[in-house]
Design an enzyme around this catalytic site. Structure first.
Site, mmCIF file in Angstrom:
data_model
loop_
_atom_site.group_PDB
_atom_site.id
_atom_site.type_symbol
_atom_site.label_atom_id
_atom_site.label_comp_id
_atom_site.label_asym_id
_atom_site.label_seq_id
_atom_site.Cartn_x
_atom_site.Cartn_y
_atom_site.Cartn_z
ATOM 1 N N SER A 124 0.814 -1.218 0.000
ATOM 2 C CA SER A 124 0.000 0.000 0.000
ATOM 3 C C SER A 124 0.845 1.263 0.000
ATOM 4 O O SER A 124 1.929 1.299 0.592
ATOM 5 C CB SER A 124 -0.897 0.001 1.244
ATOM 6 N N GLU A 126 0.184 3.669 1.723
ATOM 7 C CA GLU A 126 0.226 4.147 3.107
ATOM 8 C C GLU A 126 1.563 3.832 3.771
ATOM 9 O O GLU A 126 1.891 4.403 4.806
ATOM 10 C CB GLU A 126 -0.921 3.533 3.911
ATOM 11 N N TYR A 148 -1.985 0.656 10.345
ATOM 12 C CA TYR A 148 -2.216 -0.007 9.061
ATOM 13 C C TYR A 148 -0.983 0.085 8.172
ATOM 14 O O TYR A 148 -0.531 -0.912 7.593
ATOM 15 C CB TYR A 148 -3.412 0.636 8.352
#
Length: 331
Positions: A124, A126, A148
């Site tokens: 990801s 992120e 996360y």
């Protein structure tokens, strides 16, 4: 006939990937967790076309068993605790699924089909978090800003470690934000388009949002699952950034969505500070040059087309009408 196993098949990406693989003639298997309800809305139209198996990323033996039963050539690990705000409320569970769960699947593959199974890990954007370079590429340093993001970084690096340590075919796709009308309503894009549709139909009077200045690189999920498949068709495993190399603010998302419904966003949007993340990620924009050159991949749906199709779908859904027939991957 090639066989593929998808964890997270009931999610947005899993449903689009299952469609793509079926189109390509695959026998498609999916992993689902045992539940008293059946959250299969996104794959209802694939009933009878995919084979579903009960297993869980928290249960090592169940993963070994499902690999033995499905006997896949390709495994796509899309399952995770995938909502960033929830990762702050459930950081340990996020780590169990999104980090350690990847290791359990890799261990299962190592035991059952180390030399025959190709593995895709859903990494990801992120992981970049507090970005160290703009735009972000495969070599940009990571600086995750949420449980996360940290968990995804573990999953990313453990995938690389298994590839290099055991000579396994393992790839990670560092996917930037990708959306569709199948996105969960907790995500800001769908929250916006669903909210716009409700306001348009007189079912709501306001839309409460957090940081309108946050910037994201948003693409269409149907385009991004094509990149996943392409990664596992290469001679050698590698990691790729999948993005549009274009960034938009949440405010721009709001503007386009309200414009699609013929409304002025300024009359309906309320800023709610409780919706701002503890550690915000302000700017994400990915450079997909490597994927374009090595995979021949490019996004087909523009940001404006994506938001418009999501608003149209939510309007239809709330009125109890069939979803619009979106041609190919456009609108």
């Amino acid at each position: 006939m090639k066989r593929a196993l998808i964890t997270g098949i009931t999610g947005q990406d899993g449903s689009y990937l299952a469609e793509l693989l079926l189109e390509k003639g695959y026998e498609v298997h999916g992993v689902v967790r045992r539940s008293s309800t059946e959250p299969f809305e996104r794959i209802e139209h694939l009933a009878g076309k995919v084979h579903l198996h009960q297993a869980d990323l928290l249960d090592q033996l169940s993963l070994i068993d499902v690999l033995k039963v499905a006997n896949p050539h390709e495994v796509y690990n899309l399952a995770a605790m995938s909502f960033v705000p929830t990762s702050w409320k459930q950081p340990v569970l996020t780590g169990e699924y999104t980090a350690t769960g990847v290791t359990r699947m890799l261990e299962a593959i190592k035991l059952v089909g180390r030399d025959t199974i190709r593995f895709y890990q859903a990494s990801s954007s992120e992981m970049f978090g507090k970005v160290q370079a703009v735009p972000q590429t495969e070599t940009t340093p990571f600086y995750p800003r949420s449980p996360y993001g940290v968990a995804k970084l573990y999953g990313h690096w453990i995938t690389i470690n298994y590839r290099e340590s055991y000579n396994m075919y393992c790839c990670s796709g560092i996917l930037f934000n990708h959306e569709s009308e199948r996105r969960g309503k907790e995500f800001v894009t769908r929250k916006v388009t669903d909210g716009v549709a409700r306001i348009k139909l007189g079912l709501a009077t306001e839309l409460r949002l957090g940081n309108l200045d946050a910037k994201r690189d948003w693409g269409f999920a149907g385009d991004y699952v094509r990149a996943m498949w392409l990664m596992l068709q290469q001679d050698q495993p590698d990691d790729f950034v999948i993005a549009t190399n274009k960034t938009h603010t949440v405010q721009r998302l709001v503007e386009v969505a309200f414009e699609a419904a013929g409304l002025d966003w300024r009359k309906y949007v309320t800023i709610d500070q409780s919706l701002v993340r503890p550690a915000e990620v302000d700017l994400l924009i990915g450079d997909p040059e490597k994927a374009e050159k090595k995979l021949g991949w490019k996004p087909e749906v523009t940001f404006e087309q994506l938001v418009e199709r999501m608003v149209k779908a939510d309007l239809a859904r709330l009125q109890g009408k069939p979803l619009p027939d979106f041609k190919a991957r456009g609108i």
